[in-house]
Design an enzyme around this catalytic site. Structure first.
Site, PDB file in Angstrom:
ATOM      1  N   ASP A 144       0.818  -1.206   0.000  1.00  0.00           N
ATOM      2  CA  ASP A 144       0.000   0.000   0.000  1.00  0.00           C
ATOM      3  C   ASP A 144       0.854   1.259   0.000  1.00  0.00           C
ATOM      4  O   ASP A 144       2.033   1.251   0.367  1.00  0.00           O
ATOM      5  CB  ASP A 144      -0.913  -0.003   1.224  1.00  0.00           C
ATOM      6  N   ARG A 189      -2.127  -0.276  -8.518  1.00  0.00           N
ATOM      7  CA  ARG A 189      -3.342   0.424  -8.100  1.00  0.00           C
ATOM      8  C   ARG A 189      -3.084   1.927  -8.214  1.00  0.00           C
ATOM      9  O   ARG A 189      -2.218   2.468  -7.528  1.00  0.00           O
ATOM     10  CB  ARG A 189      -3.697   0.074  -6.659  1.00  0.00           C
TER      11      ARG A 189
END
Length: 327
Positions: A144, A194
């Site tokens: 992330d 992402r």
């Protein structure tokens, strides 16, 4: 209204995230916890497993984040790894609507990256442990995003781990001025990326602050990823970005299983189901755990509608706060 929110409200809200006093007070308020349930299904593994099953049952893919960041001791980092290993064991037996529907998202600072001695080494070892367990369980892993100061080391760790596990993905934030170059590199290498707009308070020297500038930065990054060799994950609730993703996928001849939408748990749920019903792959980002405060504040800072939702609940403590409340 949006300019006022961007220039005044968002910096104010993100500043709140750094206040330990406000954090402790907020975590004690019942009304805050009730609003948090809109964005975070719970604090326990059982809570998130129920949310996973619900999402899979609706034809959605999932990515799970065990909340926590800026870990300050080795023991806490070890507990985070243990939480992921336990969760992966439970996820390994789940039936899914599509291949690769299960994923976990991990933050390197939660795994020890910022520990004063050998932080990078500890974080990298912990990532390898989680990735090995995830591969055995048939679950994907994405590293992330966090604030800009961690980007260089995070991407370097991603490059290193991808030599053994090419399926490892990561996150690029369009509001960072460097991101277009990072998109080119990872699109060329075939990575799972992402792409999101960005949710941390950053100085203007490294990031765009104006909403229009961020949108203008997002679109060329999205084009690079869609044209490239990797697997784009379009993390946006913005109808304009959703439409642009469909147009670019068509322009570059991408099959439905070669890219996906990603949206947050509790936000635009109807749109998630609509897109999935139309044959698009949609992955829901589902966070859980006791360290929900930082995540919650970043959700408030993203959109005026989220702040309105919170203030309405504060004004009327009898207000029935549910995940179905429109964003």
């Amino acid at each position: 209204m949006s300019k006022f929110f961007d220039t005044t409200m968002r910096p104010m809200i993100t500043a709140v995230a750094a206040s330990e006093r406000i954090k402790e007070t907020s975590q004690r308020l019942t009304v805050t916890r009730r609003v948090v349930e809109r964005f975070v299904p719970g604090e326990t593994e059982e809570d998130v497993l129920a949310a996973i099953r619900d999402s899979l049952g609706n034809g959605l893919s999932v990515t799970i984040d065990h909340l926590g960041e800026d870990t300050s001791d080795d023991a806490q980092a070890a507990r985070t790894v243990d939480a992921y290993l336990s969760l992966l064991e439970e996820m390994s037996g789940m039936s899914t609507p599509t291949p690769n529907a299960l994923e976990v998202s991990v933050k390197l600072t939660a795994l020890g990256q910022m520990l004063p001695r050998h932080g990078r080494k500890i974080a990298e070892e912990n990532v390898h442990s989680i990735c090995a367990a995830a591969e055995a369980a048939g679950v994907l892993v994405t590293i992330d995003a966090e604030d800009h100061a961690t980007v260089d080391e995070r991407l370097d760790i991603v490059r290193t781990v991808r030599r053994d596990l090419p399926s490892l993905g990561t996150v690029l934030q369009a509001y960072l001025r460097r991101t277009e170059d990072d998109c080119r590199e990872f699109a060329e290498s075939g990575a799972r990326i992402r792409l999101c707009k960005g949710a941390y308070a950053e100085p203007p020297t490294v990031a765009f602050a104006d909403r229009t500038q961020i949108d203008e930065a997002f679109l060329p990054c999205l084009r690079i990823l869609m044209k490239g060799n990797g697997y784009p994950m379009v993390a946006s609730h913005d109808p304009m970005m959703i439409g642009a993703a469909h147009e670019l996928a068509a322009e570059f001849g991408r099959a439905p299983d070669s890219w996906e939408h990603q949206m947050l748990y509790g936000i635009r749920t109807d749109e998630q189901l609509r897109l999935a019903g139309d044959g698009h792959r949609v992955r829901v980002y589902i966070p859980y755990g006791r360290e929900w405060y930082g995540y919650f504040v970043r959700r408030l800072a993203e959109r005026p509608a989220n702040v309105t939702f919170f203030l309405r609940a504060l004004a009327d403590r009898r207000h029935p706060v549910t995940a179905a409340e429109p964003a």
